[in-house]
Design a protein around this motif. Structure first.
Motif, PDB file in Angstrom:
ATOM      1  N   THR A  36       0.825  -1.210   0.000  1.00 11.03           N
ATOM      2  CA  THR A  36       0.000   0.000   0.000  1.00 11.03           C
ATOM      3  C   THR A  36       0.862   1.264   0.000  1.00 11.03           C
ATOM      4  N   SER A  37       2.032   1.212   0.599  1.00 14.86           N
ATOM      5  CA  SER A  37       2.923   2.376   0.618  1.00 14.86           C
ATOM      6  C   SER A  37       3.485   2.683  -0.769  1.00 14.86           C
ATOM      7  N   GLY A  38       3.480   1.691  -1.644  1.00 12.18           N
ATOM      8  CA  GLY A  38       3.981   1.904  -3.003  1.00 12.18           C
ATOM      9  C   GLY A  38       2.899   2.118  -4.038  1.00 12.18           C
ATOM     10  N   GLU A  39       1.649   1.808  -3.696  1.00 15.06           N
ATOM     11  CA  GLU A  39       0.564   1.902  -4.681  1.00 15.06           C
ATOM     12  C   GLU A  39       0.043   3.326  -4.879  1.00 15.06           C
ATOM     13  N   THR A  40       0.256   4.167  -3.909  1.00 19.27           N
ATOM     14  CA  THR A  40      -0.278   5.527  -3.961  1.00 19.27           C
ATOM     15  C   THR A  40       0.688   6.470  -3.256  1.00 19.27           C
ATOM     16  N   PRO A  41       0.737   7.709  -3.677  1.00 17.39           N
ATOM     17  CA  PRO A  41       1.594   8.672  -2.972  1.00 17.39           C
ATOM     18  C   PRO A  41       0.965   9.159  -1.666  1.00 17.39           C
ATOM     19  N   TYR A  42      -0.244   8.708  -1.348  1.00 13.61           N
ATOM     20  CA  TYR A  42      -0.980   9.236  -0.216  1.00 13.61           C
ATOM     21  C   TYR A  42      -0.768   8.474   1.093  1.00 13.61           C
ATOM     22  N   MET A  43       0.315   7.761   1.191  1.00 11.69           N
ATOM     23  CA  MET A  43       0.676   7.086   2.448  1.00 11.69           C
ATOM     24  C   MET A  43       1.797   7.885   3.104  1.00 11.69           C
ATOM     25  N   ILE A  44       1.935   7.769   4.412  1.00 11.56           N
ATOM     26  CA  ILE A  44       2.929   8.579   5.124  1.00 11.56           C
ATOM     27  C   ILE A  44       4.346   8.031   5.031  1.00 11.56           C
ATOM     28  N   ALA A  82      -7.061  -7.091   2.867  1.00  8.32           N
ATOM     29  CA  ALA A  82      -7.373  -6.124   1.816  1.00  8.32           C
ATOM     30  C   ALA A  82      -7.240  -4.688   2.302  1.00  8.32           C
ATOM     31  N   ALA A  83      -7.482  -4.472   3.596  1.00  5.59           N
ATOM     32  CA  ALA A  83      -7.447  -3.121   4.162  1.00  5.59           C
ATOM     33  C   ALA A  83      -7.279  -3.222   5.668  1.00  5.59           C
ATOM     34  N   ASN A  84      -6.894  -2.112   6.246  1.00  6.13           N
ATOM     35  CA  ASN A  84      -6.694  -2.070   7.691  1.00  6.13           C
ATOM     36  C   ASN A  84      -6.862  -0.625   8.150  1.00  6.13           C
ATOM     37  N   CYS A  85      -7.405  -0.466   9.345  1.00  9.24           N
ATOM     38  CA  CYS A  85      -7.468   0.866   9.933  1.00  9.24           C
ATOM     39  C   CYS A  85      -7.063   0.780  11.391  1.00  9.24           C
ATOM     40  N   VAL A 106      -6.179   0.956   2.030  1.00 13.04           N
ATOM     41  CA  VAL A 106      -6.869  -0.112   1.301  1.00 13.04           C
ATOM     42  C   VAL A 106      -5.994  -0.487   0.118  1.00 13.04           C
ATOM     43  N   LYS A 107      -5.765  -1.785  -0.079  1.00 13.78           N
ATOM     44  CA  LYS A 107      -5.003  -2.221  -1.257  1.00 13.78           C
ATOM     45  C   LYS A 107      -5.745  -1.779  -2.516  1.00 13.78           C
ATOM     46  N   GLN A 108      -4.990  -1.329  -3.494  1.00 12.22           N
ATOM     47  CA  GLN A 108      -5.576  -0.796  -4.726  1.00 12.22           C
ATOM     48  C   GLN A 108      -6.503  -1.807  -5.409  1.00 12.22           C
TER      49      GLN A 108
END
Length: 190
Positions: A36-44, A82-85, A106-108
């Motif tokens: 998830t950190s590589g799928e979108t630029p919107y991770m910290i 698939a996702a985590n919060c 959430v995984k893409q």
């Protein structure tokens, strides 16, 4: 906190199992965080910044299961995370104990199925039951989709940090701070 497991149907009818990630999920959690950190630029973080060992991640997950005021909810589809919060206290001092922070990914491959809203609704419910009065989060300025979700659940923007995230050489994004009151009428609708 240990989230009480339950099955829910997603928008497309897929069955999703909501439960607390267990220590046995440590490697799956690390793989999920890197992906998830590589799928979108919107991770910290960037993928290479997910640097815990599986043993260290097991300890983190064990701690989360027994923490009375913090917890995680994983969304598993066909046994795949698939996702985590997560919901965490801002602080444990009396002046700030009423505030919690929320984070989600959430995984893409699972975007667009309603998992994010489902997890946010469960986190809001749990946070209110735990005694929190205010939930806080931050979101990338360019992440309009996430902002739309948060606003639909009663969050409002209270501040902005310009150029808070450095995405690359000369590429920045703002951090938007959002909050939601968990004690008022919006909390009852959440």
């Amino acid at each position: 906190m240990q989230f009480q497991p339950k099955n829910v149907a997603l928008r497309d009818g897929t069955v999703c199992r909501l439960r607390s990630p267990a220590p046995a999920d440590a490697q799956a959690m690390l793989d999920y965080l890197r992906l998830t950190s590589g799928e979108t630029p919107y991770m910290i973080r960037f993928p290479d910044e997910v640097d815990l060992t599986a043993e260290q991640e097991r300890a983190v997950l064990e701690d989360r299961l027994t923490a009375p005021r913090a917890g995680m909810i994983g969304a598993f589809i066909g046994g795949v995370l698939a996702a985590n919060c997560g919901v965490d206290p801002v602080a444990e001092r009396r002046k700030q104990r009423h505030r919690c922070e929320f984070g989600i990914a959430v995984k893409q491959a699972f975007w667009g199925r309603g998992i994010g809203g489902l997890l946010l609704d469960e986190a809001l419910r749990w946070a209110g039951e735990t005694g929190y009065e205010q939930m806080e989060l931050s979101v990338f300025g360019e992440n309009v989709r996430a902002q739309r979700l948060y606003r639909s659940r009663g969050f409002s923007e209270v501040g902005r940090v310009p150029r808070a995230f450095r995405l690359g050489e000369g590429v920045y994004d703002d951090e938007i701070i959002m909050i939601r009151d968990l004690s008022g009428p919006a909390a009852e609708n959440g």
